[in-house]
Design a protein around this motif. Structure first.
Motif, mmCIF file in Angstrom:
data_model
loop_
_atom_site.group_PDB
_atom_site.id
_atom_site.type_symbol
_atom_site.label_atom_id
_atom_site.label_comp_id
_atom_site.label_asym_id
_atom_site.label_seq_id
_atom_site.Cartn_x
_atom_site.Cartn_y
_atom_site.Cartn_z
ATOM 1 N N LEU A 1 -2.157 4.980 -2.233
ATOM 2 C CA LEU A 1 -0.926 4.634 -2.932
ATOM 3 C C LEU A 1 -0.695 3.130 -2.905
ATOM 4 C CD1 LEU A 1 1.739 5.609 -4.298
ATOM 5 C CD2 LEU A 1 2.729 5.720 -1.993
ATOM 6 N N TRP A 2 -1.032 2.500 -1.792
ATOM 7 C CA TRP A 2 -0.805 1.063 -1.639
ATOM 8 C C TRP A 2 -1.907 0.213 -2.266
ATOM 9 C CZ3 TRP A 2 0.503 1.280 4.327
ATOM 10 C CH2 TRP A 2 1.736 1.937 4.485
ATOM 11 N N LEU B 1 -1.405 7.180 1.829
ATOM 12 C CA LEU B 1 -0.704 5.903 1.798
ATOM 13 C C LEU B 1 -1.649 4.767 1.436
ATOM 14 C CD1 LEU B 1 1.604 6.320 4.923
ATOM 15 C CD2 LEU B 1 2.332 6.233 2.529
ATOM 16 N N ALA C 1 0.792 -4.437 2.039
ATOM 17 C CA ALA C 1 -0.457 -4.166 1.331
ATOM 18 C C ALA C 1 -0.482 -4.872 -0.020
ATOM 19 C CB ALA C 1 -0.640 -2.659 1.149
ATOM 20 N N THR C 2 0.644 -4.827 -0.717
ATOM 21 C CA THR C 2 0.739 -5.509 -2.011
ATOM 22 C C THR C 2 0.505 -7.004 -1.850
ATOM 23 O OG1 THR C 2 2.306 -3.852 -2.837
ATOM 24 C CG2 THR C 2 2.236 -5.962 -3.987
ATOM 25 N N ARG D 1 6.447 2.692 6.498
ATOM 26 C CA ARG D 1 5.925 3.045 5.171
ATOM 27 C C ARG D 1 6.450 2.104 4.100
ATOM 28 N NH1 ARG D 1 5.240 9.635 5.219
ATOM 29 N NH2 ARG D 1 4.300 9.701 7.293
ATOM 30 N N THR D 2 7.684 1.696 4.224
ATOM 31 C CA THR D 2 8.233 0.730 3.265
ATOM 32 C C THR D 2 7.610 -0.642 3.481
ATOM 33 O OG1 THR D 2 10.328 1.935 3.209
ATOM 34 C CG2 THR D 2 10.342 -0.334 2.410
ATOM 35 N N GLY E 1 4.803 -1.262 4.937
ATOM 36 C CA GLY E 1 3.382 -1.207 4.636
ATOM 37 C C GLY E 1 3.081 -1.410 3.171
ATOM 38 N N LEU E 2 3.890 -0.842 2.305
ATOM 39 C CA LEU E 2 3.701 -1.038 0.869
ATOM 40 C C LEU E 2 3.841 -2.507 0.506
ATOM 41 C CD1 LEU E 2 3.402 -0.139 -2.060
ATOM 42 C CD2 LEU E 2 5.847 0.433 -2.062
ATOM 43 N N ARG E 3 4.874 -3.150 1.031
ATOM 44 C CA ARG E 3 5.076 -4.583 0.748
ATOM 45 C C ARG E 3 3.918 -5.415 1.282
ATOM 46 N NH1 ARG E 3 10.147 -6.139 3.751
ATOM 47 N NH2 ARG E 3 9.536 -8.205 3.010
ATOM 48 N N LEU F 1 -6.862 -0.181 5.674
ATOM 49 C CA LEU F 1 -5.724 0.153 6.527
ATOM 50 C C LEU F 1 -6.202 0.607 7.898
ATOM 51 C CD1 LEU F 1 -2.647 0.712 6.894
ATOM 52 C CD2 LEU F 1 -3.104 3.034 6.041
#
Length: 260
Positions: free
Chosen positions: A23-24, A20, A249-250, A242-243, A245-247, A5
């Motif tokens: 978490l990701w 984060l 990163a996944t 943040r939302t 970023g999760l998508r 990141l």
């Protein structure tokens, strides 16, 4: 390939950025500014950085200080930057990072390619004494906006401790297809910045990873085919970050997994 990141694209609070990233499912960080937009490595709270990263066993894949961003014609400026780079190299050693990203000088009418090569060659010599590598980033507003531009510069520099950090998004905005940049850089590519977007009638618009024009599934397969094993540094510019970023990163992790 190591998914990491670029922390300040989400937050300048390192503790939150580290949380984060973990978490990701990301496996490292690239550090540029920490604690605020004016706090650029290595001029940051080093003790807090080291404690937080070591606590979580999260490696620093790259450092991005502000080096060689001015015009190469301003020789006293970049000579001073060469002197100050020792601070960056010592910081890199203390956070166990062996890659420092630098710019390729500003684009101006007086740009001198040989002077740019001289500056980077001298910087590479300094880096070698610290067992650190330098990677020149292609940036659309700068003199070396594309992967091909950086490849030509590296030909002139001709130093084993100077390679490339490649941003396909920056190159695309400068008119270079991603496959062209990848082919030009070859095994001199040591770091990849990862974002996506589309060029519309009003200019560039950032999109979630895989929904833009860069073609990341194909690009990551091509990177894997070249034997690239460095970092792929996720940049998050889509709101809410943040939302998104999760998508993103996944998606990045899925794409890297499928290439191997």
């Amino acid at each position: 390939m190591l998914p990491v990141l670029l922390t300040d694209t989400v937050t300048n609070d390192l503790a939150r950025a580290v949380d984060l990233a973990l978490l990701w499912g990301l496996e490292g960080v690239e550090l540029r500014t920490v604690g605020g937009p004016d706090n650029r490595v290595p001029h940051v709270n080093e003790a807090a950085i080291a404690d937080r990263l070591w606590e979580q066993e999260l490696p620093v894949a790259a450092l991005a200080p502000s080096i060689f961003e001015g015009p190469v014609a301003a020789r006293p400026v970049w000579l001073n930057e060469l002197a100050m780079m020792e601070d960056t190299f010592r910081f890199a050693d203390r956070v166990s990072c062996d890659l420092v990203l630098v710019s390729g000088f500003a684009a101006d009418d007086a740009h001198d390619p040989e002077a740019a090569a001289e500056a980077l060659r001298r910087a590479g010599g300094q880096a070698a004494t610290h067992d650190v590598r330098l990677a020149v980033v292609n940036e659309a507003p700068m003199a070396h906006a594309t992967g091909t531009d950086v490849a030509r510069l590296l030909d002139a520099v001709d130093h084993p401790h100077v390679g490339a950090a490649w941003s396909p998004v920056e190159a695309w905005q400068a008119g270079e297809p991603p496959t062209d940049g990848l082919a030009a850089l070859g095994d001199r590519l040591w770091h990849v910045r990862c974002a996506d977007g589309v060029m519309g009638p009003t200019g560039w618009r950032d999109t979630p990873l895989g929904e833009g024009e860069i073609g990341w599934p194909t690009l990551l397969r091509q990177l894997h085919a070249t034997g690239y094993t460095g970092a792929v540094s996720l940049e998050v510019y889509v709101e809410p970050r943040r939302t998104a970023g999760l998508r993103m990163a996944t998606r990045l992790i899925e794409l890297i997994d499928t290439t191997g």
